[in-house]
Design a protein around this motif. Structure first.
Motif, PDB file in Angstrom:
ATOM      1  N   MET A 117     -16.388  -3.160 -11.029  1.00 54.40           N
ATOM      2  CA  MET A 117     -15.283  -3.554 -10.159  1.00 54.40           C
ATOM      3  C   MET A 117     -14.303  -2.390 -10.027  1.00 54.40           C
ATOM      4  O   MET A 117     -13.930  -1.765 -11.014  1.00 54.40           O
ATOM      5  CB  MET A 117     -14.575  -4.796 -10.717  1.00 54.40           C
ATOM      6  CG  MET A 117     -13.468  -5.322  -9.806  1.00 54.40           C
ATOM      7  SD  MET A 117     -12.779  -6.914 -10.359  1.00 54.40           S
ATOM      8  CE  MET A 117     -14.183  -7.989 -10.071  1.00 54.40           C
ATOM      9  N   VAL A 118     -13.924  -2.083  -8.791  1.00 49.18           N
ATOM     10  CA  VAL A 118     -13.039  -0.960  -8.526  1.00 49.18           C
ATOM     11  C   VAL A 118     -11.623  -1.277  -8.992  1.00 49.18           C
ATOM     12  O   VAL A 118     -11.113  -2.374  -8.767  1.00 49.18           O
ATOM     13  CB  VAL A 118     -13.037  -0.630  -7.022  1.00 49.18           C
ATOM     14  CG1 VAL A 118     -12.052   0.479  -6.717  1.00 49.18           C
ATOM     15  CG2 VAL A 118     -14.433  -0.243  -6.561  1.00 49.18           C
ATOM     16  N   VAL A 119     -11.000  -0.311  -9.648  1.00 44.98           N
ATOM     17  CA  VAL A 119      -9.613  -0.467 -10.070  1.00 44.98           C
ATOM     18  C   VAL A 119      -8.716  -0.138  -8.881  1.00 44.98           C
ATOM     19  O   VAL A 119      -8.746   0.976  -8.353  1.00 44.98           O
ATOM     20  CB  VAL A 119      -9.290   0.455 -11.257  1.00 44.98           C
ATOM     21  CG1 VAL A 119      -7.809   0.340 -11.608  1.00 44.98           C
ATOM     22  CG2 VAL A 119     -10.176   0.102 -12.449  1.00 44.98           C
ATOM     23  N   VAL A 120      -7.937  -1.123  -8.446  1.00 48.55           N
ATOM     24  CA  VAL A 120      -7.048  -0.965  -7.298  1.00 48.55           C
ATOM     25  C   VAL A 120      -5.610  -1.022  -7.801  1.00 48.55           C
ATOM     26  O   VAL A 120      -5.158  -2.048  -8.306  1.00 48.55           O
ATOM     27  CB  VAL A 120      -7.289  -2.064  -6.251  1.00 48.55           C
ATOM     28  CG1 VAL A 120      -6.327  -1.894  -5.079  1.00 48.55           C
ATOM     29  CG2 VAL A 120      -8.733  -2.015  -5.761  1.00 48.55           C
ATOM     30  N   THR A 121      -4.899   0.073  -7.686  1.00 47.84           N
ATOM     31  CA  THR A 121      -3.529   0.136  -8.183  1.00 47.84           C
ATOM     32  C   THR A 121      -2.547  -0.364  -7.111  1.00 47.84           C
ATOM     33  O   THR A 121      -2.871  -0.451  -5.932  1.00 47.84           O
ATOM     34  CB  THR A 121      -3.151   1.572  -8.561  1.00 47.84           C
ATOM     35  OG1 THR A 121      -3.147   2.384  -7.372  1.00 47.84           O
ATOM     36  CG2 THR A 121      -4.153   2.141  -9.560  1.00 47.84           C
ATOM     37  N   LYS A 122      -1.340  -0.652  -7.541  1.00 53.95           N
ATOM     38  CA  LYS A 122      -0.306  -1.092  -6.611  1.00 53.95           C
ATOM     39  C   LYS A 122       0.000   0.000  -5.591  1.00 53.95           C
ATOM     40  O   LYS A 122       0.266  -0.287  -4.420  1.00 53.95           O
ATOM     41  CB  LYS A 122       0.970  -1.472  -7.363  1.00 53.95           C
ATOM     42  CG  LYS A 122       2.092  -2.003  -6.480  1.00 53.95           C
ATOM     43  CD  LYS A 122       3.299  -2.398  -7.305  1.00 53.95           C
ATOM     44  CE  LYS A 122       4.420  -2.930  -6.411  1.00 53.95           C
ATOM     45  NZ  LYS A 122       4.914  -1.914  -5.461  1.00 53.95           N
ATOM     46  N   GLN A 123      -0.063   1.238  -6.007  1.00 54.10           N
ATOM     47  CA  GLN A 123       0.199   2.351  -5.096  1.00 54.10           C
ATOM     48  C   GLN A 123      -0.830   2.378  -3.969  1.00 54.10           C
ATOM     49  O   GLN A 123      -0.491   2.610  -2.810  1.00 54.10           O
ATOM     50  CB  GLN A 123       0.190   3.677  -5.853  1.00 54.10           C
ATOM     51  CG  GLN A 123       0.525   4.888  -4.989  1.00 54.10           C
ATOM     52  CD  GLN A 123       0.548   6.178  -5.783  1.00 54.10           C
ATOM     53  OE1 GLN A 123       0.155   6.210  -6.958  1.00 54.10           O
ATOM     54  NE2 GLN A 123       0.993   7.249  -5.161  1.00 54.10           N
ATOM     55  N   LEU A 124      -2.094   2.164  -4.316  1.00 53.19           N
ATOM     56  CA  LEU A 124      -3.140   2.122  -3.304  1.00 53.19           C
ATOM     57  C   LEU A 124      -2.938   0.934  -2.365  1.00 53.19           C
ATOM     58  O   LEU A 124      -3.113   1.047  -1.146  1.00 53.19           O
ATOM     59  CB  LEU A 124      -4.516   2.040  -3.960  1.00 53.19           C
ATOM     60  CG  LEU A 124      -4.997   3.279  -4.718  1.00 53.19           C
ATOM     61  CD1 LEU A 124      -6.332   2.997  -5.392  1.00 53.19           C
ATOM     62  CD2 LEU A 124      -5.123   4.471  -3.781  1.00 53.19           C
ATOM     63  N   LEU A 125      -2.571  -0.208  -2.946  1.00 52.12           N
ATOM     64  CA  LEU A 125      -2.334  -1.397  -2.129  1.00 52.12           C
ATOM     65  C   LEU A 125      -1.169  -1.195  -1.172  1.00 52.12           C
ATOM     66  O   LEU A 125      -1.221  -1.628  -0.016  1.00 52.12           O
ATOM     67  CB  LEU A 125      -2.069  -2.616  -3.018  1.00 52.12           C
ATOM     68  CG  LEU A 125      -3.259  -3.219  -3.753  1.00 52.12           C
ATOM     69  CD1 LEU A 125      -2.811  -4.402  -4.603  1.00 52.12           C
ATOM     70  CD2 LEU A 125      -4.334  -3.667  -2.758  1.00 52.12           C
ATOM     71  N   ASP A 126      -0.119  -0.533  -1.633  1.00 57.16           N
ATOM     72  CA  ASP A 126       1.056  -0.331  -0.788  1.00 57.16           C
ATOM     73  C   ASP A 126       0.711   0.487   0.458  1.00 57.16           C
ATOM     74  O   ASP A 126       1.176   0.176   1.561  1.00 57.16           O
ATOM     75  CB  ASP A 126       2.164   0.368  -1.574  1.00 57.16           C
ATOM     76  CG  ASP A 126       2.893  -0.569  -2.519  1.00 57.16           C
ATOM     77  OD1 ASP A 126       2.869  -1.797  -2.274  1.00 57.16           O
ATOM     78  OD2 ASP A 126       3.483  -0.088  -3.497  1.00 57.16           O
ATOM     79  N   ALA A 127      -0.079   1.536   0.292  1.00 54.51           N
ATOM     80  CA  ALA A 127      -0.469   2.364   1.434  1.00 54.51           C
ATOM     81  C   ALA A 127      -1.330   1.573   2.410  1.00 54.51           C
ATOM     82  O   ALA A 127      -1.165   1.678   3.635  1.00 54.51           O
ATOM     83  CB  ALA A 127      -1.212   3.604   0.955  1.00 54.51           C
ATOM     84  N   PHE A 128      -2.230   0.776   1.883  1.00 52.84           N
ATOM     85  CA  PHE A 128      -3.108  -0.061   2.705  1.00 52.84           C
ATOM     86  C   PHE A 128      -2.301  -1.110   3.472  1.00 52.84           C
ATOM     87  O   PHE A 128      -2.472  -1.299   4.679  1.00 52.84           O
ATOM     88  CB  PHE A 128      -4.141  -0.723   1.790  1.00 52.84           C
ATOM     89  CG  PHE A 128      -5.068  -1.685   2.481  1.00 52.84           C
ATOM     90  CD1 PHE A 128      -6.039  -1.226   3.351  1.00 52.84           C
ATOM     91  CD2 PHE A 128      -4.977  -3.045   2.243  1.00 52.84           C
ATOM     92  CE1 PHE A 128      -6.903  -2.116   3.985  1.00 52.84           C
ATOM     93  CE2 PHE A 128      -5.837  -3.938   2.865  1.00 52.84           C
ATOM     94  CZ  PHE A 128      -6.806  -3.467   3.736  1.00 52.84           C
ATOM     95  N   ILE A 129      -1.396  -1.792   2.764  1.00 51.84           N
ATOM     96  CA  ILE A 129      -0.580  -2.850   3.374  1.00 51.84           C
ATOM     97  C   ILE A 129       0.342  -2.279   4.440  1.00 51.84           C
ATOM     98  O   ILE A 129       0.514  -2.873   5.507  1.00 51.84           O
ATOM     99  CB  ILE A 129       0.223  -3.589   2.286  1.00 51.84           C
ATOM    100  CG1 ILE A 129      -0.729  -4.415   1.417  1.00 51.84           C
ATOM    101  CG2 ILE A 129       1.284  -4.480   2.898  1.00 51.84           C
ATOM    102  CD1 ILE A 129      -0.063  -5.027   0.193  1.00 51.84           C
ATOM    103  N   ALA A 130       0.931  -1.124   4.178  1.00 54.23           N
ATOM    104  CA  ALA A 130       1.850  -0.513   5.139  1.00 54.23           C
ATOM    105  C   ALA A 130       1.168  -0.232   6.474  1.00 54.23           C
ATOM    106  O   ALA A 130       1.802  -0.303   7.532  1.00 54.23           O
ATOM    107  CB  ALA A 130       2.429   0.773   4.567  1.00 54.23           C
ATOM    108  N   CYS A 131      -0.119   0.077   6.421  1.00 51.68           N
ATOM    109  CA  CYS A 131      -0.852   0.386   7.647  1.00 51.68           C
ATOM    110  C   CYS A 131      -1.438  -0.848   8.327  1.00 51.68           C
ATOM    111  O   CYS A 131      -1.396  -0.950   9.562  1.00 51.68           O
ATOM    112  CB  CYS A 131      -1.999   1.357   7.343  1.00 51.68           C
ATOM    113  SG  CYS A 131      -1.499   3.034   6.936  1.00 51.68           S
ATOM    114  N   CYS A 132      -1.968  -1.778   7.553  1.00 53.32           N
ATOM    115  CA  CYS A 132      -2.875  -2.790   8.106  1.00 53.32           C
ATOM    116  C   CYS A 132      -2.374  -4.224   8.102  1.00 53.32           C
ATOM    117  O   CYS A 132      -3.019  -5.093   8.683  1.00 53.32           O
ATOM    118  CB  CYS A 132      -4.210  -2.743   7.352  1.00 53.32           C
ATOM    119  SG  CYS A 132      -5.030  -1.143   7.419  1.00 53.32           S
TER     120      CYS A 132
END
Length: 321
Positions: free
Chosen positions: A1-16
């Motif tokens: 399972m891929v480790v998804v950090t809050k920082q990665l989520l924030d960039a994704f959410i900001a765009c999509c």
């Protein structure tokens, strides 16, 4: 399972991600059902892990949108939208290709939230025939409280079981922009989010010298042309063409985009009727609130705030809508 950090989520959410206080989840038949609860980090995480697939409403709770999507369901979708991507790049607008179940999406990410009506005025002229454009609504209303949604990227489609990546054209083929989910999420921190131009004004009625939006190049009218405005209007289906700019129901009713004659600049209750004219009449739309209508040519003249000569120049130069 891929480790998804809050920082990665924030960039994704900001765009999509559009609306944050509501979302929809995809059922096994591919359709979406309203969740009735906020879109949280945990929901996005479950989406990325393939546990649940969700759709994001483009227009947020403040009536603004953070991105736009060109959606092609054609088998040639990637190639078709690659051409749109090239056209957008030619006017300085970065966009990003994403594979989809049947074709492709082309996404434009915004630096700041923008009015859906302004976004449509800016980007719809780039949308080819047969391609859907989101947001579909110019504004939310009591009749359309949520608006359209699109699948959040990088989730598993419940019908195919596949995850569709963002891709780029390289050495004669489309290749994923990253090799893993974590790298794909990290890629979102590198994408360019473009400012929506503020110089695309709403057309103003009764203004002696209206400001003209210059989103497309205009040339002079060729003197040798035999095509007339009447001919051009008859060549096109007004319901289909205006339906790309205004969400119409089965009766041809939709919210009028000419906001200057509606309270607060928004037609909250559908007052625009679009229909197919009877020969030899060219009138194909009528606003019940404004008590005025016109031809397909008139619709685009009002929509873009152009003079008849400027609009006709664009048409004769090969422009499409």
């Amino acid at each position: 399972m891929v480790v998804v950090t809050k920082q990665l989520l924030d960039a994704f959410i900001a765009c999509c991600v559009g609306r944050r206080d509501e979302y929809a989840y995809q059922r096994s038949d591919g359709r979406y059902a309203r969740a009735g609860c906020p879109l949280t980090y945990d929901v996005v995480y479950r989406h990325l892990q393939g546990v649940q697939t969700i759709g994001s409403y483009l227009i947020d709770e403040h009536g603004l949108c953070r991105f736009a999507v060109f959606d092609s369901d054609a088998s040639s979708g990637l190639v078709d939208l690659l051409q749109v991507q090239s056209q957008l790049a030619g006017v300085g607008v970065p966009s990003y290709l994403e594979q989809s179940r049947r074709g492709a999406h082309l996404r434009v990410f915004f630096r700041d939230p923008a009015s859906p009506a302004l976004v449509c005025r800016w980007l719809l002229p780039f949308c080819p025939d047969g391609v859907e454009f989101y947001p579909k609504q110019n504004a939310l209303s009591e009749r359309v409280p949520l608006g359209s949604l699109v699948r959040l990227p990088l989730g598993v489609h419940r019908v195919t079981g596949e995850c569709y990546p963002f891709v780029a054209w390289s050495h004669g083929q489309f290749v994923p922009v990253a090799a893993s989910l974590a790298d794909m999420l990290a890629w979102f921190s590198t994408v360019l989010r473009v400012p929506v131009p503020a110089s695309i004004p709403l057309p103003v009625a009764d203004q002696a010298t209206p400001t003209t939006p210059r989103t497309i190049p205009f040339t002079s009218v060729p003197s040798e042309t035999t095509l007339t405005i009447r001919d051009w209007c008859r060549q096109h289906d007004p319901v289909a063409m205006i339906g790309r700019y205004v969400a119409l129901d089965q009766k041809g009713m939709g919210c009028c985009p000419f906001g200057w004659h509606h309270n607060d600049g928004v037609d909250a209750h559908p007052s625009l009727w679009v229909y197919r004219p009877s020969y030899p009449d060219l009138c194909c739309w009528y606003c019940h609130a404004w008590k005025q209508g016109g031809s397909l040519f008139d619709f685009f003249r009002y929509y873009y705030g152009l003079s008849a000569r400027e609009l006709w120049s664009h048409i004769l130069a090969g422009g499409h809508f």
